[in-house]
Design an enzyme around this catalytic site. Structure first.
Site, PDB file in Angstrom:
ATOM      1  N   SER A 707      32.345  51.233 -50.730  1.00  0.00           N
ATOM      2  CA  SER A 707      31.938  52.151 -51.790  1.00  0.00           C
ATOM      3  C   SER A 707      32.307  51.661 -53.184  1.00  0.00           C
ATOM      4  O   SER A 707      31.929  52.294 -54.166  1.00  0.00           O
ATOM      5  CB  SER A 707      32.555  53.533 -51.550  1.00  0.00           C
ATOM      6  OG  SER A 707      33.962  53.446 -51.526  1.00  0.00           O
ATOM      7  N   LYS A 750      35.941  62.591 -53.595  1.00  0.00           N
ATOM      8  CA  LYS A 750      35.914  61.695 -54.750  1.00  0.00           C
ATOM      9  C   LYS A 750      35.597  62.452 -56.037  1.00  0.00           C
ATOM     10  O   LYS A 750      36.203  62.207 -57.086  1.00  0.00           O
ATOM     11  CB  LYS A 750      34.884  60.592 -54.515  1.00  0.00           C
ATOM     12  CG  LYS A 750      35.236  59.642 -53.385  1.00  0.00           C
ATOM     13  CD  LYS A 750      34.120  58.638 -53.135  1.00  0.00           C
ATOM     14  CE  LYS A 750      34.471  57.693 -51.981  1.00  0.00           C
ATOM     15  NZ  LYS A 750      33.362  56.745 -51.690  1.00  0.00           N
TER      16      LYS A 750
END
Length: 820
Positions: A707, A750
């Site tokens: 990511s 996140k």
């Protein structure tokens, strides 16, 4: 034979710490140890034979150093018996010349500092020369081979010795079956002689004599001679015991003892009357327990057995304890309490701030139970980082449903019997934690919280997760069978609530039986409300303060949240608030003040210097630094990707303890930048004369995953174009070599971490737009979302315009980027 030989034998005396055999000043380094030399360990009263395994305790410094050196060099050792066991520091002349070469199977240092080794004998050897210059005994040896020849003389001696050994084992009480099988299974004469000698109850000197007898025929004769003497002793002992038993009739002995016992109990007031009263009380309790028919019949059968059993019998207390467990379990079916949805909502709002989606799902389950009281209780699983309120939510559900609450901790459980219970054949057996929790709650309709479900272990005693499959299955737990009870117990009315930090650690079949409810971390505003409403009040009470004696201003609370804590939950925040209030309690206790208002300027004295600073603008104020988003088992977090260019030949340097997948993402990002260099305004020749260094700070923490690909690509473009990344922007996503931004997981965690860090924009993959609904509303209101499908969209949104004037910050004027 001496069965004590199988237990730990102490071969040394004293208790000294391990020595560093290669320390400066040592006479000879271990690397110079000859290949044909053998490290020797002298023993006091222990003789190890080839083919046997014995544990040895090391006490002398020289012996400990020898064992450590052998382990470090993967060398075998030689065990040699001392001639005089009283000598603490033997010399070569004090040792026998013949010993046993052994492999060190295991080296263990116990908590008390003592050292232990497990040795397996291999072969005999004779010392030919002692070598000097080592901190322990080292000698050149001659290994003595065992003969494998067979003839009539050897076979006859072998058969005679085996028969003698089997007869001895039959005369011994409680002979291990494994030893009998070993004697019967050994086919070679040397192995049988050594095995019998190692377990015979003879002196170390006699064992050394057998060890030094190299001739197999002589060794068989010597072992047979020693064994014959002990066989005759055992035969005479058995005859004496049999003659003694014949003089006393068993019935007369039992009658005499029983009469004596009755007299003793009568004098103590614990005779038949006391036992009859106890049996009557148990029978009455069984009648009132409202057990199912089959359980009640089983309990009465056990009671009848207990009634016939003498109180002095060893099983009497075990049977009585078993009946007490059956009686004290809540067998009776209870009428379900009426669920008030409005009251349940009020309780949840009173105990917890935020968590709107979580509360809605809980209220939905309660509504279903209200409409269908006879239905199966749901199995909920709260998943989230530590400190977000998973356990307290379970307590609130118990309050809202008017049920008893009981908590069962599963962290570190590695024995299936902790769930299903031990069988009654074991001394001290008890039911499993499930039935123990129900007994504590006193209700079959309790709320049972199975805490830390993802921390279950697995050992040789079974798999606790597999045992929980029946407990957490509404179709099966109505007939749950605990090994201790031996009868079925209905768990279908229990409302099970599980908690976990990471869902991936829960086995799939177990996860499928639960309704998973995710609890994200809190934003700064949510933490402030939680602290103001709950934490400050709780810490005031914990520190013996009244609300009018101490208070913390709103500015100070915001500073504690922002500058002293960085977590998904509020556990550390509560500790810091407690520390702050304790400083106020000190002043009040000393009498220097009656009322303390803790403001922003008082935090340094109470908590010290700020632990966290707003480093986003400072980090990204130079080209080559991008802010990424990461997922961790305890919530989301931000990380910085730093890139720099040094003279070189086109290499890529990666640092920061990156995993294999993250390294591949960095390589893909560099390849993508090279492929799009002209379109990005980068000179392609720049790569031929430069090395690119990508670093992810916090190098002590392992990092992995794809990511960070978007952040790495952005950092490289920022470096090579001289355009800084916007300081209020963070990003996440995987990249492909075609320039696509691919979806990643953990979006909710996140984004919450980005909001908690004070960011204002996040760049996410467009294919993750479906996760927008899972993001808490507070985080959605604080952030602006940019959904990117290609890396060009990321660059356009993340980098400052080419014509933008240099950005100046008040905090870090020295780090202003140079104009392009």
């Amino acid at each position: 034979m001496d069965r004590n030989e199988q237990q730990m034998r102490t071969a040394e005396s004293g208790d000294l710490p391990p020595t560093q055999t290669n320390a400066p000043g040592a006479a000879t380094p271990l690397e110079s140890l000859p290949e044909d030399a053998l490290i020797l360990i002298p023993t006091r009263n222990l003789v190890l034979f080839p083919g046997t395994v014995l544990p040895i305790t090391l006490g002398r410094q020289r012996s400990t150093a020898a064992a450590q050196a052998a382990v470090r060099l993967s060398r075998s050792v030689g065990l040699v018996l001392q001639r005089d066991p009283a000598i603490d520091d033997p010399m070569p002349a004090d040792l026998h010349s013949i010993g046993t070469e052994a492999n060190l199977l295991r080296y263990v240092t116990s908590p008390d500092g003592s050292h232990h080794v497990i040795c397996q004998g291999e072969r005999r050897f004779r010392v030919t020369e002692f070598l000097e210059g080592f901190p322990f005994f080292v000698a050149r040896v001659l290994r003595l081979p065992e003969t494998t020849e067979s003839n009539k003389e050897i076979d006859a001696r072998l058969l005679n010795l085996r028969n003698q050994a089997l007869e001895v084992l039959q005369l011994l009480p409680q002979t291990p079956t494994e030893l009998v099988n070993a004697v019967q299974g050994i086919e070679t004469a040397p192995a049988l002689a050594d095995l019998i000698a190692s377990f015979m109850d003879i002196t170390p000197a006699e064992k050394q004599e057998i060890l030094e007898t190299v001739s197999i025929e002589d060794r068989l004769d010597l072992v047979s001679k020693m064994l014959s003497y002990r066989l005759e002793v055992l035969r005479l002992s058995r005859q004496i015991s049999d003659r003694t038993k014949e003089t006393i009739d068993d019935r007369q002995r039992e009658f005499l003892l029983r009469e004596q016992l009755k007299t003793i109990l009568k004098e103590l007031g614990e005779g038949e009357d006391a036992k009859s009263q106890e049996i009557a009380e148990l029978r009455e309790k069984i009648e009132k327990a409202q057990m199912p028919e089959e359980v009640e019949a089983h309990a009465k059968k056990e009671l009848s057995r207990l009634e016939r059993m003498p109180e002095a019998a060893g099983e009497y207390s075990m049977a009585r304890t078993y009946l007490e467990w059956l009686i004290e379990l809540p067998w009776a079916a209870e009428d379900p309490a009426t669920i008030d949805i409005a009251e349940a909502r009020r309780i949840l709002d009173e105990d917890h701030y935020g968590l709107r989606k979580v509360k809605r799902r809980i209220l939905e389950f309660l509504a279903i139970q209200k409409l269908n009281p006879g239905g199966r209780s749901p199995i909920l699983c709260f998943v989230g980082p530590p400190g977000v309120g998973k356990t307290s939510l379970g307590q609130s559900i118990a309050r809202a449903t008017a049920r008893k609450f009981v908590r069962v901790s599963l962290g570190g459980t590695h024995d299936e019997a902790e769930i299903r219970g031990h069988r009654r054949t074991y001394i001290g057996a008890l039911p499993g934690n499930i039935l123990q929790g129900i007994r504590r709650a006193g209700s079959r309709s309790c709320v049972m919280m199975l805490d830390e479900l993802d921390k279950l272990g697995r050992g040789v005693q079974g798999d606790p997760a597999s045992a929980l499959l029946e407990v957490l299955d509404p179709e099966q737990n109505s007939t749950f069978r605990d090994n201790y009870l031996g009868v079925s117990f209905d768990l279908s009315r229990v409302m099970f609530i599980c908690t976990a930090n990471v869902l991936d650690n829960i086995p799939g079949p177990l996860r499928d039986r639960m309704e998973v409810i995710d609890l994200p971390g809190y934003t700064e505003d949510e933490k402030f409300e939680i602290a103001r409403r709950y934490l400050v009040t709780r810490q005031l009470t914990a520190n013996g303060l009244k609300p009018e004696q101490a208070e913390i201003t709103d500015e100070a609370l915001h500073s504690i949240i922002r500058d002293y804590t960085r977590e998904a939950g509020v556990r550390q925040l509560e500790r810091e608030i407690g520390t702050t209030l304790r400083s106020a309690a000190m002043k009040i206790a000393e009498g220097s003040s009656e009322n303390v208002a803790i403001g922003l300027e008082d935090l340094h004295a109470a908590l010290g210097a700020r632990r966290f600073e707003g480093e986003l603008a400072m980090r990204t104020s130079v080209p080559g630094v991008a802010t990424g988003l990461a997922w961790t088992p305890v919530g989301g977090d931000i990380l910085f990707i730093e890139a720099t260019r040094v003279p070189g030949k086109g290499g890529l340097i990666l640092t920061g303890q990156l995993g294999e997948v993250m390294r591949e993402s960095a390589q893909a990002a560099l390849s993508l930048v090279k492929g799009k260099a002209e379109g990005l305004g980068i000179d392609p020749k720049l790569f031929d004369r430069s090395d690119i260094h990508i670093h992810v700070p916090a190098g002590a923490i392992p990092k992995d995953g794809p990511s960070a690909g978007v952040a790495m690509f952005t950092a490289l473009v920022s470096l090579l174009t001289g355009r800084t990344v916007k300081h209020d922007t963070a990003m996440t996503g995987e990249i492909s070599l075609r320039g696509l931004v691919l979806p990643v997981g953990g979006i909710k965690e996140k984004v919450v971490a980005a909001a908690r860090a004070g960011l204002r924009r996040v760049i996410l993959p467009s294919r993750n737009e479906k996760d927008y609904e899972d993001i808490p509303e507070a985080a959605r209101n604080d952030l602006r979302f940019v959904w990117a499908e290609r890396v060009e969209q990321v660059i356009e949104a993340a980098l400052e315009p080419r014509t933008a004037a240099p950005r100046k910050t008040k905090k870090t004027p020295a780090l202003e980027p140079a104009a392009e």
